[in-house]
Design an enzyme around this catalytic site. Structure first.
Site, PDB file in Angstrom:
ATOM      1  N   GLY A   9       0.749  -1.193  -0.068  1.00  0.00           N
ATOM      2  CA  GLY A   9      -0.096  -0.008  -0.011  1.00  0.00           C
ATOM      3  C   GLY A   9       0.849   1.145  -0.001  1.00  0.00           C
ATOM      4  O   GLY A   9       0.463   2.245  -0.653  1.00  0.00           O
ATOM      5  N   ASN A  10       2.023   1.304   0.647  1.00  0.00           N
ATOM      6  CA  ASN A  10       2.745   2.318   0.832  1.00  0.00           C
ATOM      7  C   ASN A  10       3.411   2.891  -0.453  1.00  0.00           C
ATOM      8  O   ASN A  10       3.602   4.140  -0.834  1.00  0.00           O
ATOM      9  CB  ASN A  10       3.888   2.216   1.757  1.00  0.00           C
ATOM     10  CG  ASN A  10       4.693   1.016   1.715  1.00  0.00           C
ATOM     11  OD1 ASN A  10       4.295  -0.149   1.410  1.00  0.00           O
ATOM     12  ND2 ASN A  10       6.076   1.422   1.092  1.00  0.00           N
ATOM     13  N   LYS A 127     -12.018 -11.089   5.970  1.00  0.00           N
ATOM     14  CA  LYS A 127     -11.296  -9.763   5.590  1.00  0.00           C
ATOM     15  C   LYS A 127     -11.990  -8.341   5.845  1.00  0.00           C
ATOM     16  O   LYS A 127     -13.054  -8.400   4.971  1.00  0.00           O
ATOM     17  CB  LYS A 127     -10.643 -10.106   4.171  1.00  0.00           C
ATOM     18  CG  LYS A 127     -10.155  -8.803   3.596  1.00  0.00           C
ATOM     19  CD  LYS A 127      -8.531  -8.828   3.975  1.00  0.00           C
ATOM     20  CE  LYS A 127      -7.957  -7.593   3.358  1.00  0.00           C
ATOM     21  NZ  LYS A 127      -6.730  -7.258   4.003  1.00  0.00           N
ATOM     22  N   LYS A 211      -2.970 -10.042  -1.851  1.00  0.00           N
ATOM     23  CA  LYS A 211      -1.851  -9.630  -2.907  1.00  0.00           C
ATOM     24  C   LYS A 211      -0.541 -10.471  -2.781  1.00  0.00           C
ATOM     25  O   LYS A 211      -0.099 -10.738  -3.814  1.00  0.00           O
ATOM     26  CB  LYS A 211      -1.909  -8.174  -3.075  1.00  0.00           C
ATOM     27  CG  LYS A 211      -0.946  -7.538  -2.062  1.00  0.00           C
ATOM     28  CD  LYS A 211       0.235  -7.251  -2.658  1.00  0.00           C
ATOM     29  CE  LYS A 211       1.415  -6.079  -1.741  1.00  0.00           C
ATOM     30  NZ  LYS A 211       1.235  -6.475  -0.401  1.00  0.00           N
ATOM     31  N   LYS A 273       2.965 -12.031   4.150  1.00  0.00           N
ATOM     32  CA  LYS A 273       4.257 -11.774   3.414  1.00  0.00           C
ATOM     33  C   LYS A 273       5.092 -13.019   3.441  1.00  0.00           C
ATOM     34  O   LYS A 273       5.813 -13.536   2.814  1.00  0.00           O
ATOM     35  CB  LYS A 273       4.889 -10.664   3.655  1.00  0.00           C
ATOM     36  CG  LYS A 273       3.790  -9.424   3.257  1.00  0.00           C
ATOM     37  CD  LYS A 273       4.620  -8.118   3.946  1.00  0.00           C
ATOM     38  CE  LYS A 273       3.544  -6.870   3.759  1.00  0.00           C
ATOM     39  NZ  LYS A 273       2.783  -6.636   2.598  1.00  0.00           N
TER      40      LYS A 273
HETATM   41  P1  ADP Z   1       1.824  -3.498   2.753  1.00  0.00           P
HETATM   42  O1  ADP Z   1       0.769  -2.522   2.773  1.00  0.00           O
HETATM   43  O2  ADP Z   1       3.223  -3.165   2.228  1.00  0.00           O
HETATM   44  O3  ADP Z   1       1.440  -4.616   1.977  1.00  0.00           O
HETATM   45  P2  ADP Z   1       1.375  -3.974   5.541  1.00  0.00           P
HETATM   46  O4  ADP Z   1       1.101  -2.803   6.043  1.00  0.00           O
HETATM   47  O5  ADP Z   1       0.140  -5.080   5.192  1.00  0.00           O
HETATM   48  O6  ADP Z   1       2.179  -3.833   4.193  1.00  0.00           O
HETATM   49  O7  ADP Z   1       2.453  -4.973   6.091  1.00  0.00           O
HETATM   50  C1  ADP Z   1       3.693  -4.294   6.667  1.00  0.00           C
HETATM   51  C2  ADP Z   1       3.740  -3.848   8.178  1.00  0.00           C
HETATM   52  O8  ADP Z   1       3.718  -5.067   9.081  1.00  0.00           O
HETATM   53  C3  ADP Z   1       4.734  -3.008   8.558  1.00  0.00           C
HETATM   54  O9  ADP Z   1       4.742  -1.738   8.696  1.00  0.00           O
HETATM   55  C4  ADP Z   1       4.774  -3.689  10.142  1.00  0.00           C
HETATM   56  O10 ADP Z   1       4.139  -2.311  10.937  1.00  0.00           O
HETATM   57  C5  ADP Z   1       3.826  -4.658  10.093  1.00  0.00           C
HETATM   58  N1  ADP Z   1       4.461  -5.818  10.887  1.00  0.00           N
HETATM   59  C6  ADP Z   1       3.732  -6.688  11.742  1.00  0.00           C
HETATM   60  N2  ADP Z   1       4.473  -7.558  12.196  1.00  0.00           N
HETATM   61  C7  ADP Z   1       5.788  -7.497  11.897  1.00  0.00           C
HETATM   62  C8  ADP Z   1       6.870  -8.093  11.978  1.00  0.00           C
HETATM   63  N3  ADP Z   1       6.989  -9.256  12.850  1.00  0.00           N
HETATM   64  N4  ADP Z   1       8.191  -7.674  11.195  1.00  0.00           N
HETATM   65  C9  ADP Z   1       8.084  -6.387  10.606  1.00  0.00           C
HETATM   66  N5  ADP Z   1       6.718  -5.721  10.395  1.00  0.00           N
HETATM   67  C10 ADP Z   1       5.429  -6.282  10.811  1.00  0.00           C
HETATM   68 MG    MG Z   2       0.376  -1.131   4.617  1.00  0.00          MG
END
Ligand code: ADP
Ligand code: MG
Length: 311
Positions: A9-10, A127, A211, A273
């Site tokens: 998302g970022n 979800k 995704k 992920k």
């Molecule tokens: P994206 O939007 O890039 O798909 P998400 O926001 O869903 O990513 O996931 C990334 C986030 O996961 C990070 O910003 C962090 O806050 C969170 N997170 C949760 N658990 C962990 C972990 N064990 N290690 C690193 N990040 C984590």
């Molecule tokens: Mg995010």
């Protein structure tokens, strides 16, 4: 080397999650500059991306405009955001490539992903999507067949199925384009979820596919060597957010699975992920990397971020 890059998302919204067109264009510019740097090396790139905030915005429009224009189903929202985000990413990438004097063409594939009509998610949706609503407004939508959950102080939120992606149906088109030298955007938002009816026809369903899990499957289907999950943190972290926090460097899929089983990775964010990275290498991929955009080029050419390798 062929790389499947999954953008979070970022990469498509600004730091506080705002998704005005100018925020999305600016974020895409930053992300595609990193991809253009990568394309100066001898790599083939397929890009996939999330669409949560964009679908959220479309759902609000659906609600607010329902009395004037007919609301569109969730699979249409997925298709629309694949088109719009593909367009925004291609514009940004073309500009970044031109700046570097790199001659590569870009293309976006509207991508359908097959899910099972009897996936557990359809009977037990989990979800959360869209905005929070007060109980009375949620009650109205529940009458229309939607599932909404009481989330306490914030209000009620809609939940939908997040089914397992079984097959990226339009992956052959993405593959043909990448074979022909295109930088391809495909399977945005995990793919448009479709089921196959008894007569063989496809039908879109009210669901969203994760995704990252979609990216792992697409990566295998287009024969990517490396899956890179680009997010907003440089590593997956053990004991995340505590004084014992420790970055995960290079690990085997089995080691990563063991960490996941210990509960180190939050289910709505880092968890999928990690699952996606493990699946990719368990099914024959050579390396999966979880890192941020700043480390993208190093992640491909050297070592950066959390690297999951076969056992
Ligand atoms: P994206 O939007 O890039 O798909 P998400 O926001 O869903 O990513 O996931 C990334 C986030 O996961 C990070 O910003 C962090 O806050 C969170 N997170 C949760 N658990 C962990 C972990 N064990 N290690 C690193 N990040 C984590
Ligand atoms: Mg995010």
């Amino acid at each position: 080397m062929r790389v499947l890059l999954a953008l979070g998302g970022n990469a498509m919204t600004n730091a506080d999650g705002r998704a005005r067109p100018e925020d999305q264009i600016a974020a895409a510019g930053v992300a595609m500059a990193a991809v253009a740097d990568l394309l100066q090396h001898d790599v083939e790139v397929v890009i996939t991306h999330g669409n949560g905030p964009q679908v959220g915005n479309l759902l609000v429009k659906n609600e607010l405009a329902a009395a004037v224009v007919p609301p569109v189903p969730l699979d249409w929202c997925g298709a629309q955001t694949q088109g719009t985000l593909g367009f925004v990413l291609m514009d940004a990438l073309d500009a970044a490539l031109a700046e570097r004097g790199v001659d590569r063409r870009t293309a976006t594939v509207v991508t359908r992903t097959l899910v099972a009509s009897n996936d557990d998610g359809f009977t037990h949706p989990t979800k959360p999507i869209g905005r929070y609503l007060p109980a009375d407004e949620a009650a109205l939508l529940i009458e229309h067949g939607e599932t909404w959950e009481d989330r306490g102080e914030k209000g009620w939120r809609r939940v939908v199925a997040s089914p397992e992606p079984l097959q990226i149906l339009d992956a052959p088109a993405a593959r043909a384009l990448v074979d022909a030298g295109f930088v391809v955007v495909a399977n945005g938002g995990g793919g448009i979820p479709v089921v196959r009816d008894h007569d063989g026809t496809l039908r879109g369903v009210e669901a969203v596919i994760d995704k990252d899990l979609g990216a792992a499957l697409l990566a295998r289907t287009v024969d990517a060597d490396v899956l890179v999950i680009g997010t907003d943190v440089p590593h997956a972290v053990l004991h995340y957010g505590t004084p014992e926090a420790a970055d995960v460097g290079t690990v085997t899929a089995a080691e990563m699975r063991a960490y996941a089983a210990e509960g180190h990775f939050a289910s709505g964010s880092m968890g999928p992920k990690v699952d996606a990275a493990c699946r990719f290498v368990e099914q024959g991929g050579s390396r999966a990397v979880i890192t941020d955009l700043a480390h993208l080029a190093v992640a491909i050419t050297g070592s950066a971020g959390t690297v999951v390798v076969p056992n």
